[in-house]
Structures are given as structure tokens and as C-alpha cells.
Design a protein around this motif. Structure first.
Motif, PDB file in Angstrom:
ATOM      1  N   ARG A  80       0.854  -1.173  -0.145  1.00 16.74           N
ATOM      2  CA  ARG A  80       0.075  -0.101  -0.125  1.00 16.74           C
ATOM      3  C   ARG A  80       0.796   1.297  -0.010  1.00 16.74           C
ATOM      4  O   ARG A  80       0.565   2.192  -0.568  1.00 16.74           O
ATOM      5  N   ASN A  81       2.001   1.318   0.859  1.00 18.04           N
ATOM      6  CA  ASN A  81       2.775   2.577   0.870  1.00 18.04           C
ATOM      7  C   ASN A  81       3.579   2.520  -0.623  1.00 18.04           C
ATOM      8  O   ASN A  81       3.635   3.872  -0.833  1.00 18.04           O
ATOM      9  N   GLY A  82       3.714   1.639  -1.127  1.00 19.33           N
ATOM     10  CA  GLY A  82       4.603   1.697  -2.408  1.00 19.33           C
ATOM     11  C   GLY A  82       3.501   2.328  -3.391  1.00 19.33           C
ATOM     12  O   GLY A  82       3.844   3.346  -4.020  1.00 19.33           O
ATOM     13  N   ALA A  83       2.260   1.867  -3.319  1.00 17.49           N
ATOM     14  CA  ALA A  83       1.351   2.186  -4.184  1.00 17.49           C
ATOM     15  C   ALA A  83       1.027   3.721  -3.764  1.00 17.49           C
ATOM     16  O   ALA A  83       0.819   4.667  -5.092  1.00 17.49           O
ATOM     17  N   LEU A  84       0.919   4.131  -2.733  1.00 17.60           N
ATOM     18  CA  LEU A  84       0.498   5.396  -2.453  1.00 17.60           C
ATOM     19  C   LEU A  84       1.573   6.503  -2.698  1.00 17.60           C
ATOM     20  O   LEU A  84       1.250   7.804  -3.202  1.00 17.60           O
ATOM     21  N   LEU A  85       2.665   6.065  -2.588  1.00 18.20           N
ATOM     22  CA  LEU A  85       3.870   7.015  -3.015  1.00 18.20           C
ATOM     23  C   LEU A  85       3.964   7.145  -4.361  1.00 18.20           C
ATOM     24  O   LEU A  85       3.956   8.467  -5.126  1.00 18.20           O
ATOM     25  N   ALA A  86       3.641   6.258  -5.306  1.00 18.32           N
ATOM     26  CA  ALA A  86       3.751   6.447  -6.707  1.00 18.32           C
ATOM     27  C   ALA A  86       2.093   7.239  -7.273  1.00 18.32           C
ATOM     28  O   ALA A  86       2.443   8.391  -7.928  1.00 18.32           O
ATOM     29  N   VAL A  87       1.169   7.073  -6.424  1.00 15.97           N
ATOM     30  CA  VAL A  87       0.167   7.978  -6.661  1.00 15.97           C
ATOM     31  C   VAL A  87       0.464   9.493  -6.206  1.00 15.97           C
ATOM     32  O   VAL A  87      -0.053  10.531  -7.084  1.00 15.97           O
ATOM     33  N   GLU A  88       0.971   9.718  -5.170  1.00 21.31           N
ATOM     34  CA  GLU A  88       1.228  11.168  -4.525  1.00 21.31           C
ATOM     35  C   GLU A  88       2.225  11.699  -5.645  1.00 21.31           C
ATOM     36  O   GLU A  88       2.221  12.788  -5.768  1.00 21.31           O
ATOM     37  N   GLU A  89       3.209  11.051  -5.881  1.00 20.99           N
ATOM     38  CA  GLU A  89       4.076  11.636  -6.767  1.00 20.99           C
ATOM     39  C   GLU A  89       3.468  11.793  -8.319  1.00 20.99           C
ATOM     40  O   GLU A  89       3.636  12.990  -8.786  1.00 20.99           O
ATOM     41  N   ALA A  90       2.517  11.080  -8.812  1.00 17.81           N
ATOM     42  CA  ALA A  90       1.988  11.326 -10.137  1.00 17.81           C
ATOM     43  C   ALA A  90       1.015  12.654  -9.800  1.00 17.81           C
ATOM     44  O   ALA A  90       1.055  13.402 -10.763  1.00 17.81           O
ATOM     45  N   ASN A  91       0.305  12.737  -8.601  1.00 19.99           N
ATOM     46  CA  ASN A  91      -0.506  13.998  -8.536  1.00 19.99           C
ATOM     47  C   ASN A  91       0.169  15.046  -8.270  1.00 19.99           C
ATOM     48  O   ASN A  91      -0.079  16.163  -8.828  1.00 19.99           O
ATOM     49  N   ALA A  92       1.435  15.077  -7.854  1.00 23.75           N
ATOM     50  CA  ALA A  92       2.246  16.286  -7.574  1.00 23.75           C
ATOM     51  C   ALA A  92       2.674  16.661  -8.957  1.00 23.75           C
ATOM     52  O   ALA A  92       2.978  17.831  -9.118  1.00 23.75           O
ATOM     53  N   GLY A  93       2.960  15.551 -10.101  1.00 18.40           N
ATOM     54  CA  GLY A  93       3.214  16.209 -11.240  1.00 18.40           C
ATOM     55  C   GLY A  93       2.025  16.495 -12.245  1.00 18.40           C
ATOM     56  O   GLY A  93       2.251  16.373 -13.585  1.00 18.40           O
ATOM     57  N   GLY A  94       0.890  16.621 -11.782  1.00 17.52           N
ATOM     58  CA  GLY A  94      -0.086  17.051 -12.432  1.00 17.52           C
ATOM     59  C   GLY A  94      -1.147  16.016 -12.749  1.00 17.52           C
ATOM     60  O   GLY A  94      -2.269  16.127 -13.340  1.00 17.52           O
ATOM     61  N   GLY A  95      -1.140  14.775 -12.144  1.00 17.29           N
ATOM     62  CA  GLY A  95      -2.020  13.537 -12.468  1.00 17.29           C
ATOM     63  C   GLY A  95      -2.038  13.023 -13.746  1.00 17.29           C
ATOM     64  O   GLY A  95      -0.809  12.863 -14.457  1.00 17.29           O
ATOM     65  N   VAL A  96      -2.940  12.287 -14.131  1.00 17.11           N
ATOM     66  CA  VAL A  96      -3.050  11.842 -15.493  1.00 17.11           C
ATOM     67  C   VAL A  96      -3.910  12.547 -16.326  1.00 17.11           C
ATOM     68  O   VAL A  96      -5.154  12.613 -16.148  1.00 17.11           O
ATOM     69  N   LYS A  97      -3.385  12.868 -17.563  1.00 16.92           N
ATOM     70  CA  LYS A  97      -4.222  13.910 -18.350  1.00 16.92           C
ATOM     71  C   LYS A  97      -4.718  14.694 -17.524  1.00 16.92           C
ATOM     72  O   LYS A  97      -6.288  15.036 -17.813  1.00 16.92           O
TER      73      LYS A  97
END
Lengths: 320, 366
Positions: free
Chosen positions: B45-62
Motif C-alpha cells: 500500500r505504501n509503495g502504491a500510495l507514494l507512486a500516486v502522490e508523486e503522479a498527483n504532484a506532477g499534474g496527475g493523469v491527463k
């Protein structure tokens, strides 16, 4: 510009005057009152969080007192007597699931278990707790000659039950007494805190891991809350942010740190119209405003007709 | 006049709609977050959460933020199925799950029916590989692990192995045993006996060890989670057994060392990832992980991070294609430690590493 009849002008004048007055007064009331409603709610949430924290402290202090006296008695006894005391401390698992006496090197030397799981004692003897954060914190305190005191753990996976547990450790001469309690049992305490139906009490461990919620079907359980500004403020002992935005909701939050366990206790409720007194204030002001609008819409033409009748009569009698 | 008012209202509605932020993209996570497998589930869960938080900090998906909906399968079939239904109802685009092969077998049919893509960080059972379904596997198959484990055991002089495996995750453990036996026998060794136990049943540890007591093995193999592996090892040591112990990848979590201490010293386990990696990318990830979760990343964290990154990357790349097709075609992905891709059946071929517990740490065996 189109000329209006006197009656129409007077009707409009009365309606506009009333509406404007209500808008100004209502707006002022809302501007003054609504932030105060939120401040009051925040204070109420804070009080609830502190009350939950006090309850936990009361519980942990009770346990600490029990173990402290136990340590004093047990440390002077023979190993056989120590085993009897450990078994008595655990009893049937009312408070603790297990109690361990651990050597200075971390080796489990003695285990007290409830009768139903006592057969596991032989299996666990010799286990090495030297990597356990709880054991390490006692060792660090002993090495730095800190005053003798107990230490509480964050949640951890119990090698005995395979479930999440919390532990308390006390130095016992050159050994350490570690008592393990079921996390579920401790968290049940927090269910007893009275709370209104719109609010929720959330307990997080020192790392921001979700432990419990007062809701039967909690929102976002098992989430890691370490990144939330509110959690960070609670842990740092700083003022909480005015709002916390979580899962698309704006929340008012009160929170505090349980000093013994290091857990963050947050009590949250949706901000704005979800607060009953906030909703009531807005409804009263808008109700008053629209009520006045309807009433003035009905009364103003009548009143205007009465005034205009006298004025028209006067105008009719005036020489051309 | 009426027309002007209507036009004004229409423009206002359009303007308000355009200003509203787009709905977040929902991604699910399903793993054992309570009970004996919680170490694996929480690390994932922590690995997935970190990847999601990084993606959101970079503007998310599309331009859309990603919301991770987290569910606990309790390592229980009914709970896992209920969670899958809830995730389908929540309209998630994919689920980072399952974390154990037993849960994979439990939910796969249901996910297939719903067309819900599952990207599993950690399942390795060969019964779930090579199939044209909605399941994607980030970790290499069990036979990669057993081959390495068997070769190392043989190389250090072990010829007769006695094993114990857990029935609660049979899809994985029995598979592990079968492949290990095959690989070890092929090298010239013998698996004398493979006893079973049920995780969580205290009496079954001793019963399983009793079964292999007379086997005169010169090596022990435990195929179980970290908690049970510690319990079995301690009991074996208490019985005076001194043979070297090997364990399956499932046990190679940070909890093994925290719970086991010196009891698990010398234990040999396979890993999904290189713990000695000094690449800038991995070190940055490890630092971010420690800062965020106050703990070391484990194999499940690394695998879940890669699984989530790959899923988000496929969602970014997939325009008109379905996610399943995009996952297959948009690789290779920039994993934390290597570039990797899914084959046509959604299985990844990635390197496996061997570690030994030494001085309270997992040390790589070259």
C-alpha cells in the motif's frame, strides 16, 4: 426613460428599501456569525479530541502503575516465582495477551500467557526481541541513564497472535518486562466517547497509520495519513490548519497527541452547511430575507395604493 | 429579452462547468492490511500510495488527479470478493492487487467478469501465469525464485531438505514446494519431506516440525509469511536443530528481521529487488519512502510502486485502447531498478535476487 406611475414607484421603493435593509443586515449577521460558528465548532472538536486523549492517558497511566509495582516485586523473586507473577499479570487475557521477561541482549527468557495459549510459551522462549523498537527504546533510555520509566509502542505485528498489537515495556534491573495488549481492546475505549452523528473520531499512530474510527463503516480506513497537514501539525504540536481537505470534503478538525502512546487523535466534521448551527444561521437569515421579500411583495402595493390615493386626491384638487 | 436571458444562463452554466476541476481518476488497492500478512499489505500500500502522490504532484493523469481507494482483503476469500465488488461499484480504472496468490485465485473470476484490470505487485504462483485474462503480474514467476534458491542450497552443500509450507496460501506455497523439489532434485538433492501447517493455528507449528523431526535433513525450508517463518525457526532452534534455514520470498519483509532478530540470522531468502542498488533513481525513491512512511521500503513496496507507475503510465498512453491493451503495448516501463514490460499474457520477466540475513539486515548474495 419610461415614466412610472406613482403607485408603482412607491411599491418598488418600499420593496427595494426592505430588501436592501435585509440584505445588509443579513449579510452582516452572516459575516459576523458564520466564522464564529466554525470557531465554536472547532473548539468543541478540540475538546472532544482532548477528552479522548485524556481517556487514553487514564488507561495507560493505570497500566503503567500496575506494571511499575509489578516490576518492583518481580525483580527480587526467583525465576519460578517470576513465572507465577507473569501468569497472574496476564490472567485470562483481560488486559494483556502476553508478558515477556527479556534479557539485556533481547532474548525472551520467560513468557506469561493466558491459559488458553500457554502451550505456545515453549515455542516462543528464546525468541530475540533485540530488533523490536520497544526493546530498543528501553535500552537507549537505560544507556543514557534516563529516569526509570515505561515506554509505549506504536502498533506492530505480534509474533504471538499475528495481529496488530501495542506494547508497553519497563526496565527490570538489567532485564526488560514487555507486556503486549491487543490493539482492538485499547481502541474500544475510544468508542465510548460521546460524539454527534456528523462527526468522526479518528485515531492514528505516531507514523500516521490509521488505527480506528468511530464510524461503523469508516471512510478511508487503512489509509496512511502521514502526509496530511493536520496530522503533521498535531505531531509537531503546532496550531491546526483552519480546514483539512480530504476525499473531496472540506473538514473542520480538532486534534491532539496522546502523550503516552504518541497517537494522534483527530475529531472531524464537514465544514460549512453540514454544521447544524451554521445551517440554522444561514436558514434564519435567508428565511427572514425571503419572508420579508414575499411579505413586502404583498403589502407594498397595498400601502403604495393607500399613499398614492391620498396624493392623487390632493393632485386632483390642485388648480391646473 | 427572453432569448438574451437564456443565452446568458447557458454561457454561465458552460463557464461554471469549464471551471470545475475534472473528476479524480480512481485507482484501487487491495491487500491484506490486517492479520498475519499485514506487513506485506502495508508495504505494498505504501509503495502504491507514494507512486500516486508523486503522479498527483506532477499534474496527475491527463490533468486528472488520481485517488487511491484502499481495501483490506483480510487474507480471506469473502472479504476479497466483497472488496472487488465495492471497487467495481466505485468505478475504479484498475486495482493494484492482489498481494498473495491465494487472493489472486479468489478474485480473478470476479474481476474477469467485471473486466476489471488487476495489476499484482507480488503474486508469483504459476497457476496464475500464462493466461489471457485481466491479471497482470509484476513479479517474476515462482520458478525463478525456486531455481535460485535450490541452486544456492546445493552449492553450499545441502543435499537433503525437509520443508514446511502454509496451507492458507496454498496457491503460492504448494507451487513453491513443487518447483523447489523439481529444481533441487534436478541438481541431485532430495526433498525428504514436506509437511504442512495452517497459519494462525498455534498447535500446527509443533505438529509440522514433529513430522519432519525424524527426516535427518541437512537443510530446512519454510514456505510461509514472515510471522510464521519466525515462529517455525524459533521452534526448530528450541528443539536443538541447527541446520541452515531457507525461506520463501513471501517472508522477506522488514518484519522478518524486526520480529525474528538473531533467530533469523543466516536465513537465505530470494527477493524481487536488489537491496544494494546504489542507482540515483532507487536511492531517491528509498529516501522519499523513508521520509513519507518512517520505515524502509521492502520488496512489496518496490513492486507496488512499479505496478502503480506502470498502470498510470499506461493510462497516460492509452488513448482509445482499453487499459489491458495499453499495459501490454506501452512498455517497457521505467521501473525503479530496471526497464521491464508485460508479455502478451500480462506476465513480467524480471531478475530475482538472493539474500541472507546478516547482522540484522538483508545482505545480497552475489
Amino acid at each position: 426613460m419610461r415614466e412610472l406611475r406613482l403607485k408603482t414607484s412607491l411599491t418598488l421603493l418600499l420593496i427595494v428599501a426592505l430588501t436592501l435593509t435585509f440584505m445588509l443586515v443579513g449579510g452582516a449577521i452572516l459575516m459576523y456569525r458564520l466564522p464564529r460558528v466554525e470557531v465554536e465548532k472547532r473548539a468543541e472538536l478540540q475538546a472532544r479530541a482532548e477528552s479522548a486523549s485524556r481517556l487514553l492517558d487514564y488507561y495507560t497511566s493505570g497500566i503503567d502503575a500496575q506494571i511499575k509495582s509489578m516490576v518492583r516485586v518481580v525483580s527480587r523473586r526467583s525465576p519460578a516465582e517470576q513465572q507465577v507473577y507473569l501468569d497472574a499479570l496476564v490472567g485470562e487475557g483481560e488486559e494483556f495477551d502476553a508478558a515477556y521477561i527479556v534479557s539485556s541482549s533481547g532474548e525472551v527468557q520467560m513468557i506469561g500467557l493466558p491459559a488458553k495459549s500457554r502451550h505456545a510459551a515453549a515455542e516462543l522462549r528464546g525468541l530475540d526481541f533485540s530488533n523490536s523498537p520497544l526493546f530498543r527504546s528501553i535500552q537507549a533510555a537505560t544507556e543514557s541513564n534516563s529516569p526509570i520509566a515505561g515506554a509505549w509502542s506504536d502498533k506492530y505485528l505480534s509474533v504471538l497472535s499475528g495481529k496488530h498489537a501495542i506494547g508497553v515495556a519497563w526496565p527490570m534491573g538489567d532485564k526488560v518486562l514487555i507486556c503486549e495488549a491487543s490493539l482492538e481492546r485499547v481502541l474500544k475505549l475510544l468508542k465510548s466517547i460521546p460524539i454527534d452523528k456528523d462527526s468522526v473520531v479518528v485515531t492514528l499512530d505516531g507514523r500516521g497509520q490509521w488505527l480506528s474510527s468511530s464510524l461503523d463503516r469508516p471512510q478511508a480506513p487503512f489509509f496512511d495519513y502521514a502526509g496530511l497537514p493536520t496530522f503533521q501539525a498535531i505531531v509537531a504540536g503546532q496550531a491546526l490548519p483552519a480546514y483539512e481537505d480530504f476525499a473531496g470534503q472540506r473538514l473542520l478538525v480538532g486534534g491532539t497527541l496522546s502523550p503516552q502512546l504518541g497517537w494522534a487523535i483527530a475529531v472531524a466534521t464537514p465544514a460549512g452547511m453540514a454544521i447544524s448551527s451554521y445551517r440554522m444561521t444561514v436558514m434564519l437569515v435567508f428565511g427572514g430575507f425571503f419572508g420579508a421579500l414575499v411579505l413586502s411583495g404583498l403589502l407594498a402595493p397595498l400601502w403604495a395604493w393607500r399613499i398614492s390615493q391620498s396624493l392623487n386626491a390632493l393632485a386632483d384638487r390642485a388648480p391646473a | 429579452m427572453k432569448f438574451v436571458m437564456l443565452a446568458f444562463a447557458a454561457v454561465l452554466v458552460l463557464a461554471l462547468t469549464a471551471c470545475a476541476p475534472p473528476e479524480p481518476l480512481k485507482l484501487g488497492f487491495l491487500g491484506g492490511l490486517s492479520g498475519r500478512v499485514a506487513d506485506l499489505g502495508e508495504a505494498g500500500r505504501n509503495g502504491a500510495l507514494l507512486a500516486v502522490e508523486e503522479a498527483n504532484a506532477g499534474g496527475g493523469v491527463k490533468g486528472r488527479q488520481v485517488e487511491l481507494l484502499i481495501f483490506d482483503d483480510e487474507q480471506n476469500m469473502q472479504a476479497a470478493l466483497k472488496a472487488i465488488q465495492a471497487l467495481v461499484a466505485a468505478k475504479v480504472v484498475a486495482v493494484i492487487a492482489p498481494m498473495t496468490s491465494a487472493m489472486g485465485e479468489a478474485v480473478l473470476a470476479s474481476a474477469n467478469r467485471a473486466g476489471l484490470v488487476l495489476v499484482s505487485p507480488t503474486i508469483t504462483a504459476s497457476s496464475l501465469a500464462g493466461q489471457d485474462d485481466v491479471l497482470f503480474r509484476v513479479a517474476p514467476s515462482v520458478n525463478e525464485h525456486t531455481r535460485l534458491s535450490a541452486a544456492h542450497a546445493y552449492a553450499r552443500g545441502i543435499r537433503r531438505v525437509a520443508a514446511i509450507y502454509d496451507l492458507s496460501n496454498r496457491a503460492y506455497t504448494a507451487d513453491w514446494m513443487d518447483h523447489f523439489r523439481q529444481d533441487f532434485v534436478a541438481l541431485g538433492g532430495t526433498v525428504l519431506l514436506a509437511a504442512t501447517f495452517s497459519s494462525g493455528e498455534d498447535g500446527s507449528y509443533a505438529a509440522a516440525l514433529k513430522k519432519i523431526a525424524a527426516s535427518r535433513a541437512d537443510g530446512l525450508l519454510f514456505v510461509a509469511n514472515a510471522v510464521d517463518t519466525v515462529r517455525l525457526t524459533q521452534l526448530a532452534r528450541n528443539l536443538g536443530w541447527t541446520q541452515p534455514v531457507m525461506a520463501a520470498t513471501w517472508a522477506a519483509t522488514e518484519n522478518l528481521i524486526e520480529l525474528g532478530g538473531r533467530t533469523v540470522e543466516g536465513m537465505v531468502l530470494t527477493q524481487f529487488f536488489d537491496r544494494n542498488d546504489t542507482s540515483a533513481r532507487y536511492l531517491a525513491f528509498a529516501q522519499a519512502f523513508r521520509a513519507r512512511f518512517k520505515q524502509e521500503p521492502g520488496f512489496a513496496s518496490v513492486a507496488a510502486y512499479d505496478a502503480t507507475q506502470a498502470t498510470l503510465s499506461a493510462l497516460r498512453a492509452g488513448t482509445d485502447q482499453a487499459l489491458r491493451q495499453a499495459l501490454i503495448s506501452s512498455g517497457p516501463f521505467d521501473g525503479l531498478q530496471e526497464r521491464w514490460r508485460f508479455d502478451g499474457n500480462g506476465d513480467a520477466q524480471r531478475p530475482t535476487h538472493l539474500t541472507v540475513v546478516r547482522a540484522g539486515k538483508f545482505q545480497m548474495i552475489q
